[in-house]
Write a protein that holds these residues in place. Structure first.
Motif, PDB file in Angstrom:
ATOM      1  N   LEU A  86       0.808  -1.217   0.000  1.00  0.00           N
ATOM      2  CA  LEU A  86       0.000   0.000   0.000  1.00  0.00           C
ATOM      3  C   LEU A  86       0.848   1.278   0.000  1.00  0.00           C
ATOM      4  N   CYS A  87       1.842   1.326   0.866  1.00  0.00           N
ATOM      5  CA  CYS A  87       2.592   2.575   1.094  1.00  0.00           C
ATOM      6  C   CYS A  87       4.093   2.348   1.130  1.00  0.00           C
ATOM      7  N   SER A  88       4.590   1.293   0.488  1.00  0.00           N
ATOM      8  CA  SER A  88       6.012   0.931   0.578  1.00  0.00           C
ATOM      9  C   SER A  88       6.815   1.527  -0.574  1.00  0.00           C
ATOM     10  N   GLY A  89       6.720   2.852  -0.712  1.00  0.00           N
ATOM     11  CA  GLY A  89       7.465   3.581  -1.728  1.00  0.00           C
ATOM     12  C   GLY A  89       6.978   5.014  -1.722  1.00  0.00           C
ATOM     13  N   PRO A  90       7.830   5.966  -2.166  1.00  0.00           N
ATOM     14  CA  PRO A  90       7.476   7.386  -2.051  1.00  0.00           C
ATOM     15  C   PRO A  90       6.251   7.782  -2.866  1.00  0.00           C
ATOM     16  N   ALA A  91       6.091   7.204  -4.055  1.00  0.00           N
ATOM     17  CA  ALA A  91       4.922   7.531  -4.870  1.00  0.00           C
ATOM     18  C   ALA A  91       3.709   6.718  -4.440  1.00  0.00           C
ATOM     19  N   LYS A  92       3.951   5.528  -3.903  1.00  0.00           N
ATOM     20  CA  LYS A  92       2.846   4.709  -3.415  1.00  0.00           C
ATOM     21  C   LYS A  92       2.145   5.393  -2.243  1.00  0.00           C
ATOM     22  N   LEU A  93       2.924   5.919  -1.315  1.00  0.00           N
ATOM     23  CA  LEU A  93       2.278   6.521  -0.146  1.00  0.00           C
ATOM     24  C   LEU A  93       1.518   7.790  -0.536  1.00  0.00           C
ATOM     25  N   CYS A  94       2.018   8.522  -1.512  1.00  0.00           N
ATOM     26  CA  CYS A  94       1.279   9.704  -1.968  1.00  0.00           C
ATOM     27  C   CYS A  94      -0.017   9.300  -2.644  1.00  0.00           C
ATOM     28  N   GLN A  95       0.026   8.238  -3.431  1.00  0.00           N
ATOM     29  CA  GLN A  95      -1.196   7.760  -4.085  1.00  0.00           C
ATOM     30  C   GLN A  95      -2.192   7.272  -3.038  1.00  0.00           C
ATOM     31  N   ALA A  96      -1.721   6.500  -2.065  1.00  0.00           N
ATOM     32  CA  ALA A  96      -2.602   5.940  -1.037  1.00  0.00           C
ATOM     33  C   ALA A  96      -3.275   7.038  -0.217  1.00  0.00           C
ATOM     34  N   LEU A  97      -2.539   8.112   0.059  1.00  0.00           N
ATOM     35  CA  LEU A  97      -3.063   9.184   0.920  1.00  0.00           C
ATOM     36  C   LEU A  97      -3.670  10.338   0.115  1.00  0.00           C
ATOM     37  N   GLY A  98      -3.668  10.235  -1.199  1.00  0.00           N
ATOM     38  CA  GLY A  98      -4.230  11.309  -2.006  1.00  0.00           C
ATOM     39  C   GLY A  98      -3.448  12.610  -1.910  1.00  0.00           C
ATOM     40  N   ILE A  99      -2.121  12.488  -1.891  1.00  0.00           N
ATOM     41  CA  ILE A  99      -1.245  13.657  -1.825  1.00  0.00           C
ATOM     42  C   ILE A  99      -0.782  13.994  -3.230  1.00  0.00           C
TER      43      ILE A  99
END
Length: 199
Positions: free
Chosen positions: A124-137
């Motif tokens: 879900l959040c194991s990468g810099p772009a993944k965490l932004c996608q997951a959190l809607g950043i």
DNA sequence: CCCGTGATTTAT
DNA sequence: TAAATCACGGGG
């Protein structure tokens, strides 16, 4: 309890290490999404060949790097990805910490909706772009003051800090072009944590 | 391994 | 104005 200004107005290595174990919080679409920061990278500004602000380069994209400790620097890359940095240091000192991974703790169902490719919680959040996608950043969050914002901030860890012995330092990811700066141990992560990128 | 995808930067 | 680059992620 949210982290205050003083936490951020230090050098980026100190902030990168101290951010491990803190909780990134995002309020979006009436949902509270959150996760514990488990992986960071320090960028050291004008002297650092891997930094967007190497040599004092100041452009429209990286303008928020100069806003001072506690602000967000969110940039767009590879035609489809956003990455979020936490600015460190004082105003006019363009140093920052890239958030590379969080361990999701709140709102996992909503993260899964945004992260269609993720199969397991650890994706879900194991990468810099993944965490932004997951959190809607995205770029709308660029320049946000994390000390004041109602929708994006960092909460102080409850309980003891991550022990120094549990923090691993390694070379940063994706900066092979940075010559002597490529190998410096400026990436930090919590040992044995399953939500770190490339584990 | 390779490719998408396009804003941003850098060179002309 | 044009070309190259890119602090990545997903699929084979």
């Amino acid at each position: 309890m949210r982290l205050g200004r003083r936490f951020y107005t230090r050098d980026s290595i100190a902030v990168a290490r101290a951010l491990l174990g803190q909780t990134l919080v995002r309020l979006v679409d009436d949902q509270r999404l959150a996760g514990v920061i488990v992986e960071t990278e320090a960028y050291l500004g004008a002297i650092d060949k891997a930094a967007h602000t190497f040599n004092g380069r100041r452009t429209a994209r990286n303008a928020s790097m100069w806003l001072g400790g506690g602000h967000a620097y969110v940039y767009f890359t590879y035609g489809m990805h956003y990455c979020m940095n936490v600015v460190a240091g004082k105003a006019e000192e363009p140093v920052a910490v890239l958030l590379r991974a969080i361990e999701p703790t709140e709102g996992l169902d909503f993260m899964r909706q945004r992260r269609k490719a993720a199969k397991r919680n650890a994706d879900l959040c194991s990468g810099p772009a993944k965490l932004c996608q997951a959190l809607g950043i995205d770029r709308q969050n660029d320049g946000t003051d994390l000390v004041a914002s109602e929708s994006l901030f960092i909460e102080k860890r409850r309980g003891p800090a991550i022990a120094p012995a549990d923090i691993v330092a390694s070379p940063r990811v994706g900066v092979a072009y940075a010559e002597e700066w490529a190998a410096k141990p400026l990436r930090f992560y919590i040992a044995n944590n399953l939500h770190v990128s490339k584990h």
